[in-house]
Design a protein around this motif. Structure first.
Motif, PDB file in Angstrom:
ATOM      1  N   LYS A  82      -7.993  -3.169 -11.577  1.00 15.57           N
ATOM      2  CA  LYS A  82      -6.551  -3.359 -11.347  1.00 15.57           C
ATOM      3  C   LYS A  82      -6.015  -2.276 -10.418  1.00 15.57           C
ATOM      4  N   ARG A  83      -6.418  -1.024 -10.665  1.00 12.08           N
ATOM      5  CA  ARG A  83      -5.948   0.072  -9.812  1.00 12.08           C
ATOM      6  C   ARG A  83      -6.462  -0.073  -8.381  1.00 12.08           C
ATOM      7  N   ALA A  84      -7.693  -0.536  -8.237  1.00 11.78           N
ATOM      8  CA  ALA A  84      -8.228  -0.767  -6.892  1.00 11.78           C
ATOM      9  C   ALA A  84      -7.448  -1.867  -6.179  1.00 11.78           C
ATOM     10  N   SER A  85      -7.061  -2.898  -6.924  1.00  4.11           N
ATOM     11  CA  SER A  85      -6.269  -3.981  -6.337  1.00  4.11           C
ATOM     12  C   SER A  85      -4.894  -3.485  -5.904  1.00  4.11           C
ATOM     13  N   LYS A  86      -4.315  -2.587  -6.692  1.00  4.33           N
ATOM     14  CA  LYS A  86      -3.020  -2.021  -6.322  1.00  4.33           C
ATOM     15  C   LYS A  86      -3.148  -1.176  -5.057  1.00  4.33           C
ATOM     16  N   ALA A  87      -4.240  -0.406  -4.953  1.00  3.96           N
ATOM     17  CA  ALA A  87      -4.466   0.389  -3.739  1.00  3.96           C
ATOM     18  C   ALA A  87      -4.672  -0.514  -2.526  1.00  3.96           C
ATOM     19  N   ALA A  88      -5.333  -1.644  -2.736  1.00  6.30           N
ATOM     20  CA  ALA A  88      -5.524  -2.602  -1.641  1.00  6.30           C
ATOM     21  C   ALA A  88      -4.182  -3.186  -1.199  1.00  6.30           C
ATOM     22  N   LEU A  89      -3.295  -3.436  -2.168  1.00  5.05           N
ATOM     23  CA  LEU A  89      -1.955  -3.924  -1.820  1.00  5.05           C
ATOM     24  C   LEU A  89      -1.195  -2.882  -1.005  1.00  5.05           C
ATOM     25  N   LEU A  90      -1.276  -1.620  -1.416  1.00  2.00           N
ATOM     26  CA  LEU A  90      -0.592  -0.563  -0.673  1.00  2.00           C
ATOM     27  C   LEU A  90      -1.145  -0.446   0.743  1.00  2.00           C
ATOM     28  N   GLN A  91      -2.453  -0.648   0.895  1.00  2.00           N
ATOM     29  CA  GLN A  91      -3.042  -0.644   2.241  1.00  2.00           C
ATOM     30  C   GLN A  91      -2.471  -1.774   3.086  1.00  2.00           C
ATOM     31  N   ALA A  92      -2.369  -2.949   2.476  1.00  2.00           N
ATOM     32  CA  ALA A  92      -1.820  -4.091   3.218  1.00  2.00           C
ATOM     33  C   ALA A  92      -0.378  -3.830   3.630  1.00  2.00           C
ATOM     34  N   GLN A  93       0.390  -3.198   2.747  1.00  2.00           N
ATOM     35  CA  GLN A  93       1.781  -2.879   3.080  1.00  2.00           C
ATOM     36  C   GLN A  93       1.850  -1.854   4.211  1.00  2.00           C
ATOM     37  N   MET A  94       0.965  -0.848   4.162  1.00  2.00           N
ATOM     38  CA  MET A  94       0.940   0.142   5.236  1.00  2.00           C
ATOM     39  C   MET A  94       0.463  -0.482   6.547  1.00  2.00           C
ATOM     40  N   SER A  95      -0.479  -1.416   6.445  1.00  2.00           N
ATOM     41  CA  SER A  95      -0.947  -2.113   7.643  1.00  2.00           C
ATOM     42  C   SER A  95       0.189  -2.899   8.285  1.00  2.00           C
ATOM     43  N   GLU A  96       1.023  -3.509   7.454  1.00  2.00           N
ATOM     44  CA  GLU A  96       2.183  -4.225   7.982  1.00  2.00           C
ATOM     45  C   GLU A  96       3.131  -3.256   8.689  1.00  2.00           C
ATOM     46  N   GLN A  97       3.301  -2.071   8.111  1.00  2.00           N
ATOM     47  CA  GLN A  97       4.171  -1.084   8.744  1.00  2.00           C
ATOM     48  C   GLN A  97       3.584  -0.577  10.057  1.00  2.00           C
ATOM     49  N   ASP A 143      -0.394   4.777   9.119  1.00  2.00           N
ATOM     50  CA  ASP A 143      -1.851   4.751   9.245  1.00  2.00           C
ATOM     51  C   ASP A 143      -2.501   5.821   8.371  1.00  2.00           C
ATOM     52  N   ILE A 144      -1.848   6.972   8.230  1.00  2.00           N
ATOM     53  CA  ILE A 144      -2.373   8.020   7.347  1.00  2.00           C
ATOM     54  C   ILE A 144      -2.235   7.607   5.890  1.00  2.00           C
ATOM     55  N   ARG A 145      -1.116   7.018   5.558  1.00  2.00           N
ATOM     56  CA  ARG A 145      -0.930   6.541   4.178  1.00  2.00           C
ATOM     57  C   ARG A 145      -1.906   5.413   3.872  1.00  2.00           C
ATOM     58  N   MET A 146      -2.178   4.576   4.843  1.00  2.00           N
ATOM     59  CA  MET A 146      -3.142   3.502   4.643  1.00  2.00           C
ATOM     60  C   MET A 146      -4.541   4.073   4.421  1.00  2.00           C
ATOM     61  N   ALA A 147      -4.908   5.104   5.197  1.00  2.00           N
ATOM     62  CA  ALA A 147      -6.215   5.739   5.017  1.00  2.00           C
ATOM     63  C   ALA A 147      -6.321   6.392   3.644  1.00  2.00           C
ATOM     64  N   ASN A 148      -5.219   6.955   3.165  1.00  2.00           N
ATOM     65  CA  ASN A 148      -5.211   7.560   1.837  1.00  2.00           C
ATOM     66  C   ASN A 148      -5.398   6.500   0.750  1.00  2.00           C
ATOM     67  N   HIS A 149      -4.719   5.371   0.896  1.00  2.00           N
ATOM     68  CA  HIS A 149      -4.865   4.297  -0.092  1.00  2.00           C
ATOM     69  C   HIS A 149      -6.266   3.665  -0.023  1.00  2.00           C
ATOM     70  N   ALA A 150      -6.881   3.703   1.148  1.00  2.00           N
ATOM     71  CA  ALA A 150      -8.264   3.221   1.250  1.00  2.00           C
ATOM     72  C   ALA A 150      -9.196   4.112   0.433  1.00  2.00           C
ATOM     73  N   MET A 151      -8.967   5.443   0.491  1.00  2.00           N
ATOM     74  CA  MET A 151      -9.751   6.357  -0.348  1.00  2.00           C
ATOM     75  C   MET A 151      -9.479   6.088  -1.827  1.00  2.00           C
ATOM     76  N   GLU A 152      -8.220   5.809  -2.146  1.00  2.00           N
ATOM     77  CA  GLU A 152      -7.865   5.510  -3.538  1.00  2.00           C
ATOM     78  C   GLU A 152      -8.596   4.265  -4.037  1.00  2.00           C
ATOM     79  N   GLU A 153      -8.621   3.220  -3.220  1.00  2.00           N
ATOM     80  CA  GLU A 153      -9.322   1.996  -3.608  1.00  2.00           C
ATOM     81  C   GLU A 153     -10.811   2.270  -3.816  1.00  2.00           C
ATOM     82  N   ALA A 154     -11.412   3.044  -2.903  1.00  2.00           N
ATOM     83  CA  ALA A 154     -12.832   3.370  -3.027  1.00  2.00           C
ATOM     84  C   ALA A 154     -13.101   4.197  -4.286  1.00  2.00           C
TER      85      ALA A 154
END
Length: 480
Positions: free
Chosen positions: A150-165, A303-314
């Motif tokens: 679930k937490r990984a899915s939330k991090a993936a959502l945050l990445q998608a939101q940052m990608s949109e930004q 892009d930095i926040r997205m990279a951080n959320h990618a680490m979170e998902e991993a």
């Protein structure tokens, strides 16, 4: 029986204590370079610990930053119609659906699974059996498998939101780029049209001198060649204007059309409190281009926040891979009507209840569990290094944008003075030529130098404008 229950309880508690680290939450601990912004062109270190007014440029919304109402309308149309941004929005919705599914994994699943059968042995009559059960199944998240997923899915959502930004801010910057480029081309076209009129007069004067025997045919030919060169530049500029308008229309998702824009003598996108200073251009106000930007401003960059959320998902994927080594516990049960009880067929059917508890401990999965864990660990390591590189690239973006701004600001003073000198030289040599005291070559050189300086000044203003826009985006602007 009680003793067996105690043994099971002790074993379960022991396993839970062993796997309690699987519930650990993610914390960003990856170290990044201290002097992320590097150096100025003069060799001085760009301060990454400053605070105060220098942060204001990135904290402005794009509507505050771009004050031209026509540009604002154009950006709104791009954000509403652009295909890439629409795809990014859809990606966010997909991630939201995936997160919702991951959250629902805590709940039991309920199924209705009716079945019937016909059987006949020897010459006996057909027997008809049926089951009408409701089946309930629940996975207990004892070792954090569901939680980490679930937490990984939330991090993936945050990445998608940052990608949109990221797409959003890039579209805003690119729209502004094309808009200001059109303004630059408009100004250069105006300069060329005015030059065309002036050089036509010079050509007519030279032809008059030749016809009266006061000049040579070569002078007329040289003047005409320069005059025709201006004509070709006008054609090129008009073609570039059409090309740029078509590029903007493509971003808008519309057919080719004219792009409405303001005209004027300035490409400045200024802070309301900015002053022009010695350059006469508010966008070069050093109060808003200060070389001290706090490194924390980079945290605004999507892009930095997205990279951080990618680490979170991993991180959570690694925890989930570890949890796969522990047993899974499933509770299931069913309730319903059946006429087949214990192999006996009864009529009418009776209510049947059942409950089952199942514990599954992986022993040998053909190396799959170890491989998945190793892959997750390597992915986490790779993303940590990519995060550092993303921060370094962000610092380089700020450094480059600052260098462009300051270089354009410095050159603007020189261009302004150069044009004044060349305009005076052009008037003087033209008067001397009219009186037969200067050669056509002096006039030709003066007018060509003046035209080159005028076009270069407009181009430099455009470069400075792009530098300010790039600095705005590099510090995380354009996301609001």
């Amino acid at each position: 029986m009680k003793r067996l229950s105690n043994i099971i309880t002790v074993a379960a508690v022991s396993l839970m204590l062993t796997g309690c680290g699987l519930y650990q939450k993610y914390e960003q601990k990856t170290e990044t370079p201290a002097n992320v912004f590097g150096y100025n062109a003069d060799g001085s270190v760009i301060d990454g610990s400053a605070t105060g007014d220098s942060t204001s440029i990135a904290q402005m919304s794009w509507r505050e930053f771009f004050t031209d109402p026509m540009l604002q309308q154009l950006i709104e149309q791009v954000l509403a119609n652009n295909t890439d941004l629409n795809s990014a929005r859809i990606a966010v919705e997909k991630s939201e659906a995936a997160l919702k599914m991951a959250r629902m994994a805590y709940l039991p699943s309920l199924q209705f699974a009716p079945q019937g059968a016909l059987a006949r042995f020897d010459n006996n009559p057909w027997s008809k059996t049926y089951d009408l059960p409701l089946q309930l199944s629940l996975d207990l998240d004892v070792f954090g498998s569901i939680t980490n997923q679930k937490r990984a899915s939330k991090a993936a959502l945050l990445q998608a939101q940052m990608s949109e930004q990221v797409v959003r801010s890039n579209l805003i910057a690119l729209t502004a780029h094309y808009y200001y480029y059109l303004q630059m081309l408009d100004q250069q076209l105006d300069i060329l049209v005015q030059t065309d009129s002036l050089w036509k007069k010079s050509l007519d004067t030279q032809m008059s001198l030749w016809e009266n025997g006061k000049s040579y045919k070569t002078a007329v030919s040289q003047m005409e060649a320069s005059y025709l060169d201006v004509k070709t530049q006008i054609v090129d500029i008009r073609r570039l204007i059409l090309f740029t308008e078509n590029m903007l229309c493509s971003m808008l998702g519309s057919t080719p059309q004219h792009i409405a824009r303001q005209k004027g003598g300035s490409l400045a996108l200024a802070h309301p409190d900015a002053q022009g200073g010695e350059t006469g251009q508010p966008m070069f106000d050093t109060k808003y281009l200060r070389t001290g930007f706090p490194s924390a401003m980079l945290e605004r960059r999507p892009d930095i926040r997205m990279a951080n959320h990618a680490m979170e998902e991993a991180f959570y994927n690694t925890k989930a891979a570890r949890a796969a080594f522990f047993p899974s516990i499933t509770l299931s049960g069913s309730a319903g009507w059946t006429n087949s009880a214990g192999g006996l067929v009864v009529d009418p059917g009776k209510l049947l209840l059942s409950a089952i508890g199942q514990l599954t401990q992986p022993i040998f999965a053909r190396g799959k569990l170890k491989a998945n864990l190793r892959i997750a660990q390597l992915t986490e390591e790779d993303l940590q290094k990519k995060y550092v590189q993303t921060v370094i690239d962000a610092g380089n973006d700020v450094n480059e944008a600052m260098a462009d701004c300051m270089a354009a600001r410095e050159k603007q003073q020189y261009y302004h003075r150069q044009i004044e000198v060349l305009r005076e030289a052009y008037r003087g040599t033209h008067e001397l030529m009219d009186n037969g005291k200067a050669s056509y070559l002096e006039v030709l050189t003066a007018q060509e130098s003046l035209l080159s300086a005028q076009l270069s000044e407009v181009s430099n203003l455009f470069d400075g404008t792009l530098g300010v826009v790039a600095l705005y985006v590099a510090l995380g602007g354009g996301v609001e």
